[in-house]
Design a protein around this motif. Structure first.
Motif, PDB file in Angstrom:
ATOM      1  N   ASP B 472       4.532 -10.655  -3.711  1.00  0.00           N
ATOM      2  CA  ASP B 472       4.130 -10.921  -2.344  1.00  0.00           C
ATOM      3  C   ASP B 472       4.148  -9.615  -1.555  1.00  0.00           C
ATOM      4  O   ASP B 472       5.186  -8.986  -1.415  1.00  0.00           O
ATOM      5  CB  ASP B 472       5.107 -11.921  -1.722  1.00  0.00           C
ATOM      6  CG  ASP B 472       4.635 -12.437  -0.380  1.00  0.00           C
ATOM      7  OD1 ASP B 472       3.889 -11.717   0.309  1.00  0.00           O
ATOM      8  OD2 ASP B 472       5.019 -13.549  -0.014  1.00  0.00           O
ATOM      9  N   PRO B 473       2.984  -9.186  -1.035  1.00  0.00           N
ATOM     10  CA  PRO B 473       2.957  -7.874  -0.368  1.00  0.00           C
ATOM     11  C   PRO B 473       3.810  -7.809   0.886  1.00  0.00           C
ATOM     12  O   PRO B 473       4.088  -6.725   1.384  1.00  0.00           O
ATOM     13  CB  PRO B 473       1.472  -7.682  -0.034  1.00  0.00           C
ATOM     14  CG  PRO B 473       0.866  -9.012  -0.106  1.00  0.00           C
ATOM     15  CD  PRO B 473       1.668  -9.819  -1.052  1.00  0.00           C
ATOM     16  N   ARG B 474       4.229  -8.972   1.404  1.00  0.00           N
ATOM     17  CA  ARG B 474       5.036  -8.963   2.617  1.00  0.00           C
ATOM     18  C   ARG B 474       6.534  -8.924   2.360  1.00  0.00           C
ATOM     19  O   ARG B 474       7.320  -8.893   3.292  1.00  0.00           O
ATOM     20  CB  ARG B 474       4.747 -10.229   3.421  1.00  0.00           C
ATOM     21  CG  ARG B 474       3.296 -10.430   3.633  1.00  0.00           C
ATOM     22  CD  ARG B 474       2.934 -10.342   5.047  1.00  0.00           C
ATOM     23  NE  ARG B 474       1.544  -9.940   5.142  1.00  0.00           N
ATOM     24  CZ  ARG B 474       0.996  -9.420   6.187  1.00  0.00           C
ATOM     25  NH1 ARG B 474       1.698  -9.219   7.245  1.00  0.00           N
ATOM     26  NH2 ARG B 474      -0.257  -9.111   6.185  1.00  0.00           N
ATOM     27  N   PHE B 475       6.915  -9.000   1.105  1.00  0.00           N
ATOM     28  CA  PHE B 475       8.346  -8.983   0.787  1.00  0.00           C
ATOM     29  C   PHE B 475       8.733  -7.590   0.344  1.00  0.00           C
ATOM     30  O   PHE B 475       7.998  -6.926  -0.363  1.00  0.00           O
ATOM     31  CB  PHE B 475       8.619  -9.929  -0.401  1.00  0.00           C
ATOM     32  CG  PHE B 475       8.848 -11.358  -0.024  1.00  0.00           C
ATOM     33  CD1 PHE B 475       8.200 -11.945   1.040  1.00  0.00           C
ATOM     34  CD2 PHE B 475       9.733 -12.127  -0.763  1.00  0.00           C
ATOM     35  CE1 PHE B 475       8.420 -13.270   1.369  1.00  0.00           C
ATOM     36  CE2 PHE B 475       9.955 -13.457  -0.450  1.00  0.00           C
ATOM     37  CZ  PHE B 475       9.313 -14.027   0.612  1.00  0.00           C
ATOM     38  N   HIS B 512      14.985   2.676  -3.648  1.00  0.00           N
ATOM     39  CA  HIS B 512      13.697   2.253  -3.126  1.00  0.00           C
ATOM     40  C   HIS B 512      13.623   0.760  -2.897  1.00  0.00           C
ATOM     41  O   HIS B 512      12.546   0.198  -2.808  1.00  0.00           O
ATOM     42  CB  HIS B 512      12.582   2.640  -4.117  1.00  0.00           C
ATOM     43  CG  HIS B 512      12.442   4.117  -4.277  1.00  0.00           C
ATOM     44  ND1 HIS B 512      11.850   4.694  -5.365  1.00  0.00           N
ATOM     45  CD2 HIS B 512      12.832   5.134  -3.492  1.00  0.00           C
ATOM     46  CE1 HIS B 512      11.878   6.005  -5.238  1.00  0.00           C
ATOM     47  NE2 HIS B 512      12.474   6.294  -4.113  1.00  0.00           N
ATOM     48  N   ARG B 515      11.443  -0.865   0.017  1.00  0.00           N
ATOM     49  CA  ARG B 515      10.038  -0.559   0.182  1.00  0.00           C
ATOM     50  C   ARG B 515       9.213  -1.793  -0.146  1.00  0.00           C
ATOM     51  O   ARG B 515       9.677  -2.710  -0.796  1.00  0.00           O
ATOM     52  CB  ARG B 515       9.637   0.558  -0.776  1.00  0.00           C
ATOM     53  CG  ARG B 515      10.311   1.851  -0.442  1.00  0.00           C
ATOM     54  CD  ARG B 515       9.292   2.965  -0.396  1.00  0.00           C
ATOM     55  NE  ARG B 515       9.880   4.115   0.252  1.00  0.00           N
ATOM     56  CZ  ARG B 515      10.389   5.142  -0.402  1.00  0.00           C
ATOM     57  NH1 ARG B 515      10.369   5.160  -1.704  1.00  0.00           N
ATOM     58  NH2 ARG B 515      10.904   6.132   0.260  1.00  0.00           N
ATOM     59  N   PHE B 516       7.959  -1.732   0.268  1.00  0.00           N
ATOM     60  CA  PHE B 516       7.037  -2.825  -0.043  1.00  0.00           C
ATOM     61  C   PHE B 516       6.292  -2.524  -1.339  1.00  0.00           C
ATOM     62  O   PHE B 516       6.120  -1.363  -1.691  1.00  0.00           O
ATOM     63  CB  PHE B 516       6.046  -3.023   1.108  1.00  0.00           C
ATOM     64  CG  PHE B 516       6.690  -3.577   2.329  1.00  0.00           C
ATOM     65  CD1 PHE B 516       7.094  -2.747   3.357  1.00  0.00           C
ATOM     66  CD2 PHE B 516       6.928  -4.935   2.458  1.00  0.00           C
ATOM     67  CE1 PHE B 516       7.713  -3.246   4.478  1.00  0.00           C
ATOM     68  CE2 PHE B 516       7.540  -5.443   3.575  1.00  0.00           C
ATOM     69  CZ  PHE B 516       7.938  -4.606   4.582  1.00  0.00           C
ATOM     70  N   GLY B 518       3.355  -2.363  -2.089  1.00  0.00           N
ATOM     71  CA  GLY B 518       2.187  -1.502  -1.951  1.00  0.00           C
ATOM     72  C   GLY B 518       2.486  -0.036  -2.131  1.00  0.00           C
ATOM     73  O   GLY B 518       1.596   0.757  -2.429  1.00  0.00           O
ATOM     74  N   ALA B 519       3.753   0.353  -1.947  1.00  0.00           N
ATOM     75  CA  ALA B 519       4.097   1.765  -2.075  1.00  0.00           C
ATOM     76  C   ALA B 519       4.330   2.175  -3.523  1.00  0.00           C
ATOM     77  O   ALA B 519       4.576   3.339  -3.785  1.00  0.00           O
ATOM     78  CB  ALA B 519       5.341   2.063  -1.244  1.00  0.00           C
ATOM     79  N   ARG B 525       5.165  -1.635 -10.303  1.00  0.00           N
ATOM     80  CA  ARG B 525       5.119  -3.020  -9.834  1.00  0.00           C
ATOM     81  C   ARG B 525       5.356  -3.974 -10.980  1.00  0.00           C
ATOM     82  O   ARG B 525       5.996  -5.018 -10.828  1.00  0.00           O
ATOM     83  CB  ARG B 525       3.769  -3.330  -9.201  1.00  0.00           C
ATOM     84  CG  ARG B 525       3.676  -2.888  -7.787  1.00  0.00           C
ATOM     85  CD  ARG B 525       2.377  -3.336  -7.179  1.00  0.00           C
ATOM     86  NE  ARG B 525       1.768  -2.256  -6.475  1.00  0.00           N
ATOM     87  CZ  ARG B 525       0.510  -1.867  -6.604  1.00  0.00           C
ATOM     88  NH1 ARG B 525      -0.280  -2.485  -7.430  1.00  0.00           N
ATOM     89  NH2 ARG B 525       0.052  -0.863  -5.918  1.00  0.00           N
TER      90      ARG B 525
END
Lengths: 330, 695
Positions: B472-475, B512, B515-516, B518-519, B525
């Motif tokens: 989930d990109p928001r987590f 880290h 961080r999200f 996306g980074a 990932r």
């Protein structure tokens, strides 16, 4: 076989949010994670998502102009009634239908002697309150119902969709007019009725967006962890359409103001002695030739409000789309 | 700067190059600064030859091809020289470029579904491609379209011209793309990862077709790919890109036989090969490619290079000749001989020990998952308002297997064979499936109650294919890894410590955690996904094509990690892949799936070394091997056509329509194939069964 950016699976805007963050915040952050410690330090700018969106938004000049105009109007609505020398209900028998500037009335008066400046300030405040409350409520309701319908599927989804379609078919404007007339023009009733008939359209839009989101693998992962449907919807689906909800909220404010204006114009919305932009415009139309200021001030205010909101929504959309010009030039 | 290569080829004729790129630079704007995506690419392309451009994601290979076609966004800045037959392309305006694109240079993109307009029939799209560049009538263009479809091997072309793209399979769509690309006899064909989205058997067909297309038009081909096997089979010259620059340029035999740049050596070492035995660890390249912003004047590979010296960081090494037309950008090329430095391999082989369970023979281990005749069907509905059922899709049509503790079981097959459906049926705890499934000793039919279900769910977790979509990109990373622990009721105090522990286990820096996703890069990932799956301490890990979305050098790291975890934690894996080389490396046992049924199952080494079922033979022969000599001399078994529709369930072998063995059989034996469904049979005591009547 699914590829990292599978176009037919993601709605463009959803993929873009992640991409924007990778391009912007991610780029600066990933610099630190890469092994090349000998690289020159990147320009120190705010790395948060919010900072990224603000920077991209500010590159769009019309959007910034929109924000400025909207803020000015909002301040006018909030503080106008305090700085005006008159109250909006006050009747000044010595200055009936006077042009702007005379007798201490900055925007002039109407045929009954009400100061237009104060009335306009009160009207803007009333319209903005109705607009914000209705837009917020409809956005939240639409998001929850639309996402739940999409996620749960099966007969629940069908029932919710039938309800939405039925409510869309019902002549809501008519019902709104009748109910608010019955309630005597109480603006609180108007808010309630606007909410009841305003959530369906966007709920259907949210449903289509959530349909593709529920196929996402992180939603499946959450389900396989044993999380219940409400938890999954609240934690995973709704935040991921958050940016679109923000844009809808912004546009919803202005479209609600327009509906309320239309209702009041027709005489069904806000009623005397309460004023709103709609009632002011309705009164102004009647005296267009004899007292043009009665029409032009509220009309220009409404136009500026609508246009500024449109610019802001445009700017927001560009800020969230990584392929737009908001990224600047090389 | 870079030494421009003037390559007089010793074997090709001395024709002048059809495409000449000199010192190409491309940069993009970004929030963190200007991204120099391409930093000085130069090559010559002669007609009839194929240039393979190889590199990781982010190396600049696609951007190079887009720059040649003039398809970059307006915000990008392009400098340098691109000359097509003597005509300069950089600086042309859109109108002039439109005349060149599609007629002199054409492009084949990676994803055929999104490259074809879904609302127009392919006939219309072919006609459009022809009519834009030639003054011909629609009828003439239509006829040429039919001819092209016949050339690319689409059966019944006159009728199929009216079909829509969604009515074709992926391989057929890519053929249509190739037809559109060669419609105007281009001089240069750029193929940007044309087969990455396709299965290995279809990939073999499409690559064959590209060769045909090349000989038909006499065009030069630029093949962009990250698969070294494909490069070995199709390219004549190879250009290896890293961090926006070419780091090695050579003929294909020279590059594979005598690589001089450590990055190339690393790439070649990281590839899992289908002909090597399982058990040996792959050699990953540690770290990630640098960000292409404000790159210092040093070798961009220095941070990841095992033989880097201080001198490497003082200046960026130029692309210099190391003999003939072989160019390499490394200051230590003279020390590297045959891929090794001073006799030792450039990249050290990691040691992966064997776990304790390896000692225990298979029969004595506890069974983790027992599946018996699992079936999963989907109804086919037709009608808009009143839906009626018109048929059934037999996605999984009776599979049986078992997985013991500490064992890795792989299911391979083409797209549409039902492998992912099998996985998901198990993850859904066989709710809508038929058959008998036992997970960790619990019969799923007798599972009642939320608590029992939850306890069972702890035992099996899944790692998804797409590292981008699985998180989930928001987590934040911490929230992602903590979520299963919260769901299963781990006390809050423990969660934080466990998150750090898990991140360290999968090779991520615990600092880290906030961080999200996306980074992070794709490989990182995927590691986060693995950490999330391990959070609830499962016994069985289900993996859906875990490395197929990753670059080869990153794949190796993740494969080694999975291996290590298996040995250290005694995990069992059930994984699905279509990349047979990866399967060879990871799996103890493998099953080959075709149209919902297993056609061959057994010990990995046995199945790969002695494939018995014709389908397995075809699959294994279709895998590209990263060795040009082997690639060019091998006999490929090409299967015709595509998978038949899974909506029928007649008795009889479902492979007859494509079976190369069937075609050679006498009629009485063919009769057996079409009427009797073959069962899995094998020799006694040998872990290898197959489902073919005549083998």
């Amino acid at each position: 076989m699914v590829k990292p950016t599978d176009p037919e699976v993601e709605p463009e805007t959803l993929a873009t949010i992640a991409q924007v963050e990778t391009l912007g915040g991610g780029a600066a952050e990933a610099l630190e994670t890469s092994a090349g410690a000998s690289q020159a330090a990147p320009r120190r700018r705010s790395n948060s998502k919010l900072g990224l969106y603000v920077r991209r938004f500010l590159r769009n000049y019309s959007a910034v102009a929109g924000v400025v105009i909207f803020v000015v109007i909002a301040l006018f609505g909030i503080f106008g009634s305090f700085i005006a020398p008159f109250k909006y209900e006050d009747v000044d028998f010595f200055n009936l239908q006077t042009p702007p500037g005379e007798g201490g009335h900055w925007f002039g008066t109407n045929g009954v002697g009400n100061d237009l400046f104060a009335a306009l300030a009160h009207g803007v405040q009333r319209s903005l309150v109705i607009g914000v409350v209705v837009s917020l409520a409809t956005t939240v309701i639409a998001a929850v119902i639309g996402s739940l319908a999409a996620y749960l599927g099966g007969w629940i989804e069908r029932v919710i969709l039938e309800v939405i379609h039925f409510l869309l078919v019902v002549p809501s404007f008519l019902v709104l007019a009748l109910v608010s007339n019955r309630a005597g023009g109480d603006w609180k009733m108007l808010i309630v009725v606007l909410i009841i008939f305003g959530w369906m359209f966007y709920a259907r839009v949210v449903w289509t967006m959530a349909l593709s989101l529920r196929e996402r693998e992180y939603v499946a992962a959450a389900r396989y962890m044993g999380l219940g449907p409400f938890t999954v919807v609240w934690r995973h689906i709704i935040p991921n359409i958050g940016s679109l909800l923000t844009i809808h909220f912004t546009l919803g404010v202005v479209s609600t103001i327009q509906s309320e204006t239309a209702l009041s114009f027709l005489g069904f919305g806000v009623k005397q002695p309460d004023v709103s932009l709609g009632t002011l415009i309705a009164d102004g139309i009647g005296t267009l030739n004899s007292a043009p200021w009665m029409f032009w001030f509220p009309a220009i205010t409404l136009t500026l409000l609508t246009v500024s909101m449109a610019f802001i929504a445009d700017g927001l959309r560009d800020a969230l789309d990584p392929n737009s010009a908001a990224g600047g030039h090389a | 700067m870079t030494a421009v290569a003037n390559n007089p080829r010793t074997d090709a004729s001395d024709t002048s190059p059809v495409l000449s790129v000199r010192d190409l630079h491309v940069s993009f704007p970004s929030e963190a600064g200007r991204v120099d995506a391409v930093r000085g690419v130069s090559f010559d392309l002669r007609p009839g030859r194929t240039l393979g451009i190889v590199g990781e994601s982010g190396s600049g290979k696609s951007v190079t091809s887009l720059a040649i076609m003039g398809l970059l966004a307006k915000s990008a800045r392009v400098s340098g020289s691109i000359s097509l037959d003597g005509r300069e392309l950089v600086g042309l305006n859109e109108n002039q470029l439109s005349k060149v694109r599609g007629s002199e240079i054409s492009m084949i993109f990676q994803d055929p579904l999104s490259s074809l307009t879904p609302v127009f029939s392919i006939g219309d799209q072919l006609v459009e491609a022809i009519q834009i560049h030639r003054q011909v009538s629609k009828q003439v263009a239509w006829d040429r379209g039919i001819e092209l479809l016949r050339l690319v091997g689409i059966p019944n072309p006159a009728v199929r011209m009216k079909s829509f793209p969604h009515e074709f399979s992926g391989g057929m769509r890519q053929r249509v793309m190739i037809a559109i690309a060669i419609a105007n006899d281009p001089k240069v064909i750029i193929a940007d990862e044309p087969t990455t989205a396709l299965d290995v058997t279809i990939q073999a067909q499409v690559l064959d077709l590209l060769k045909t297309a090349q000989t038909e038009t006499g065009a030069a081909v630029i093949m962009i790919t990250h698969d070294m096997g494909v490069v070995a089979g199709t390219a004549d010259d190879v250009l290896v890109m890293y961090a926006g620059k070419p780091v090695e340029q050579a003929g294909v035999d020279e590059l594979f036989g005598n690589p001089k740049m450590p990055y190339t050596i690393g790439l070649l070492g990281a590839i899992p090969r289908p002909d090597s035995t399982s058990g040996s660890a792959l050699v990953p390249i540690e770290g990630n490619p640098p960000m292409l912003i404000n790159l210092p004047d040093a070798c961009p590979f220095a941070a990841r290079c095992p033989i880097a010296v201080d001198e490497c960081r003082t200046a960026e090494p130029p692309l210099a000749s190391v003999g003939g037309d072989h160019l390499a950008a490394c200051i230590r090329t003279h020390e590297i001989v045959d891929g090794s430095l001073d006799g030792r391999p450039v990249f050290p082989h990691p040691e992966i020990g064997e776990g304790e369970l390896a000692e225990v023979p298979r029969e004595e281990r506890r069974p983790m998952l027992v599946v018996d005749q699992l079936t999963r069907e989907f109804p086919l509905m037709k009608g808009a308002v009143l839906k009626r059922r018109v048929g059934t899709v037999y996605a999984v049509n009776g599979v049986s297997f078992d997985i013991r503790e500490g064992e890795t079981f792989a299911i391979v097959g083409e797209s549409g064979s039902g492998k992912t459906t099998t996985l998901l049926a198990i993850m859904d705890l066989a709710k809508e499936a038929g058959g008998h499934v036992e997970l960790a000793g619990v019969d799923l039919r007798t599972l009642r109650g939320a608590r029992a279900t939850r306890d069972l769910r702890r035992q099996v977790q899944i790692v998804f294919q797409d590292p981008m979509g699985a998180l989930d990109p928001r987590f934040t990373v911490r929230e992602i890894i903590a979520e299963p622990m919260r769901a299963f009721g781990t006390p809050k105090a423990r969660i934080d410590a466990r998150v750090k522990e898990l991140m360290a286990t999968v090779g991520l820096d615990p600092a880290h955690a906030d961080r999200f996703p996306g980074a992070f890069s794709g490989g990182q990932r995927q590691r986060i996904g693995i950490a999330r799956a391990l959070a609830s301490e499962p016994k069985l890990l289900v993996l859906d094509e875990p490395v197929s979305a990753l670059d080869v050098s990153i794949q190796a790291g993740v494969i080694n990690l999975l291996d290590k975890l298996k040995h250290e934690m005694g995990l069992s894996y059930l994984f699905v892949a279509h990349d047979l080389s990866v399967v060879r490396h990871l799996a103890d046992r493998v099953a080959v799936m075709y149209l919902g049924k297993f056609v061959e199952i057994g010990d990995t080494d046995r199945v790969f070394d002695h494939p018995t079922h014709p389908y397995t033979e075809a699959l294994i022969s279709a895998i590209p091997v990263p060795d040009p000599a082997v690639e060019r001399s091998r006999e490929r078994i090409l299967l015709n056509g595509d998978l038949p529709s899974p909506t029928e369930d007649r008795p009889g072998c479902r492979f007859v329509s494509r079976c190369p063995l069937y075609a050679t059989l006498p009629p009485e034996q063919q009769e057996v194939c079409t009427t009797t469904t073959p069962d899995l049979v094998g020799k006694e005591g040998v872990d290898h069964r197959h489902a073919c009547h005549h083998r």
